[in-house]
Design a protein around this motif. Structure first.
Motif, mmCIF file in Angstrom:
data_model
loop_
_atom_site.group_PDB
_atom_site.id
_atom_site.type_symbol
_atom_site.label_atom_id
_atom_site.label_comp_id
_atom_site.label_asym_id
_atom_site.label_seq_id
_atom_site.Cartn_x
_atom_site.Cartn_y
_atom_site.Cartn_z
ATOM 1 N N SER A 120 -6.028 32.671 22.049
ATOM 2 C CA SER A 120 -5.878 34.068 22.748
ATOM 3 C C SER A 120 -7.104 35.045 22.924
ATOM 4 O O SER A 120 -7.257 35.511 24.068
ATOM 5 N N TYR A 121 -7.971 34.592 21.952
ATOM 6 C CA TYR A 121 -9.217 35.347 22.053
ATOM 7 C C TYR A 121 -10.191 34.864 23.056
ATOM 8 O O TYR A 121 -10.859 35.490 23.856
ATOM 9 N N LEU A 122 -10.361 33.455 22.904
ATOM 10 C CA LEU A 122 -11.296 32.743 23.782
ATOM 11 C C LEU A 122 -10.730 32.773 25.280
ATOM 12 O O LEU A 122 -11.854 32.435 26.078
ATOM 13 N N TRP A 173 -20.735 29.377 27.218
ATOM 14 C CA TRP A 173 -21.085 29.180 25.590
ATOM 15 C C TRP A 173 -21.897 30.364 25.186
ATOM 16 O O TRP A 173 -21.347 31.039 24.174
ATOM 17 N N GLU A 174 -22.714 30.946 25.929
ATOM 18 C CA GLU A 174 -23.414 31.999 25.393
ATOM 19 C C GLU A 174 -22.832 33.188 25.312
ATOM 20 O O GLU A 174 -22.793 34.049 24.460
ATOM 21 N N ARG A 175 -21.722 33.403 26.655
ATOM 22 C CA ARG A 175 -20.973 34.695 26.528
ATOM 23 C C ARG A 175 -19.826 34.411 25.206
ATOM 24 O O ARG A 175 -19.605 35.719 24.590
ATOM 25 N N ILE A 176 -19.251 33.388 25.025
ATOM 26 C CA ILE A 176 -18.494 33.086 23.886
ATOM 27 C C ILE A 176 -19.080 33.515 22.676
ATOM 28 O O ILE A 176 -18.579 34.180 21.669
ATOM 29 N N ASN A 177 -20.321 32.920 22.362
ATOM 30 C CA ASN A 177 -21.007 33.214 21.290
ATOM 31 C C ASN A 177 -21.576 34.716 21.091
ATOM 32 O O ASN A 177 -21.218 35.332 20.060
ATOM 33 N N ALA A 192 -19.766 37.177 22.293
ATOM 34 C CA ALA A 192 -18.471 37.781 21.936
ATOM 35 C C ALA A 192 -18.025 37.658 20.393
ATOM 36 O O ALA A 192 -17.634 38.722 19.940
ATOM 37 N N ILE A 193 -17.913 36.796 20.099
ATOM 38 C CA ILE A 193 -17.671 36.213 18.664
ATOM 39 C C ILE A 193 -18.665 37.059 17.689
ATOM 40 O O ILE A 193 -18.352 37.566 16.548
ATOM 41 N N LEU A 235 -17.518 40.070 14.958
ATOM 42 C CA LEU A 235 -17.579 39.888 13.426
ATOM 43 C C LEU A 235 -18.583 40.678 12.941
ATOM 44 O O LEU A 235 -18.616 41.344 11.596
ATOM 45 N N ARG A 236 -19.604 41.346 13.708
ATOM 46 C CA ARG A 236 -20.497 42.325 13.260
ATOM 47 C C ARG A 236 -19.691 43.643 13.027
ATOM 48 O O ARG A 236 -19.813 44.532 12.138
#
Length: 168
Positions: free
Chosen positions: A15-17, A78-82, A84-85, A89-90
């Protein structure tokens, strides 16, 4: 319905991705496989280390999976997903979503005898292969990564890495 693999996305992860993936085009050939099936197959290959062609038959065909992996690499998914994650996390660790400092490192790795321009000899480490440069934040989350020929000096590789990091 197939038996789930340990690498399959949970419903919460999906649901997040899901919002970060491109939507199917209105024109052209309709999709047969869902984006979630494609992601599950990609994560299986990346985690297991199996070749694309040896992807189990209960996943979509390997050519389809590899096609989406490549398209998403080229279009920056992939860069956008990285990103966002990393930001999520921060925030969870009560940090500013955008890092104020970064750390750069490089590593030379051996490659097989087959190679192209991205293969060379690192005289300092006496390794024939490739060199990867990473820019990480103070939490260790990847901000940017670049792969170069091992013959590229660290100063030049870092300039290239930092140059693309400043393009944001």
């Amino acid at each position: 319905m197939r038996k789930p693999y340990p690498t399959d996305l949970s419903d919460a992860e999906w649901s997040y991705l899901e919002s970060h993936l491109s939507t199917p085009k209105a024109t052209g050939r309709p999709r047969i496989h869902s984006s979630r099936e494609i992601l599950d197959a990609i994560f299986y290959v990346l985690r297991s280390g199996c070749p694309w062609r040896l992807l189990p038959h209960d996943f979509p065909p390997w050519k389809t999976v590899f096609h989406y992996f490549r398209v998403w690499r080229i279009d920056g998914t992939w860069e956008r997903i990285n990103q966002a994650i990393r930001e999520r996390l921060r925030v969870r660790s009560k940090r500013n979503p955008q890092p104020s400092a970064g750390i750069v490192d490089s590593q030379s790795v051996k490659t097989s005898g087959v190679g192209g321009e991205e293969r060379g000899y690192d005289g300092g480490k006496k390794i024939r292969g490739r060199k990867r440069h990473l820019l990480v934040d103070t939490e260790g989350f990847v901000l940017k990564a670049r792969v170069h020929s091992a013959k590229l000096m660290d100063q030049e590789g870092i300039k290239t890495l930092l140059g693309c990091a400043g393009e944001k």
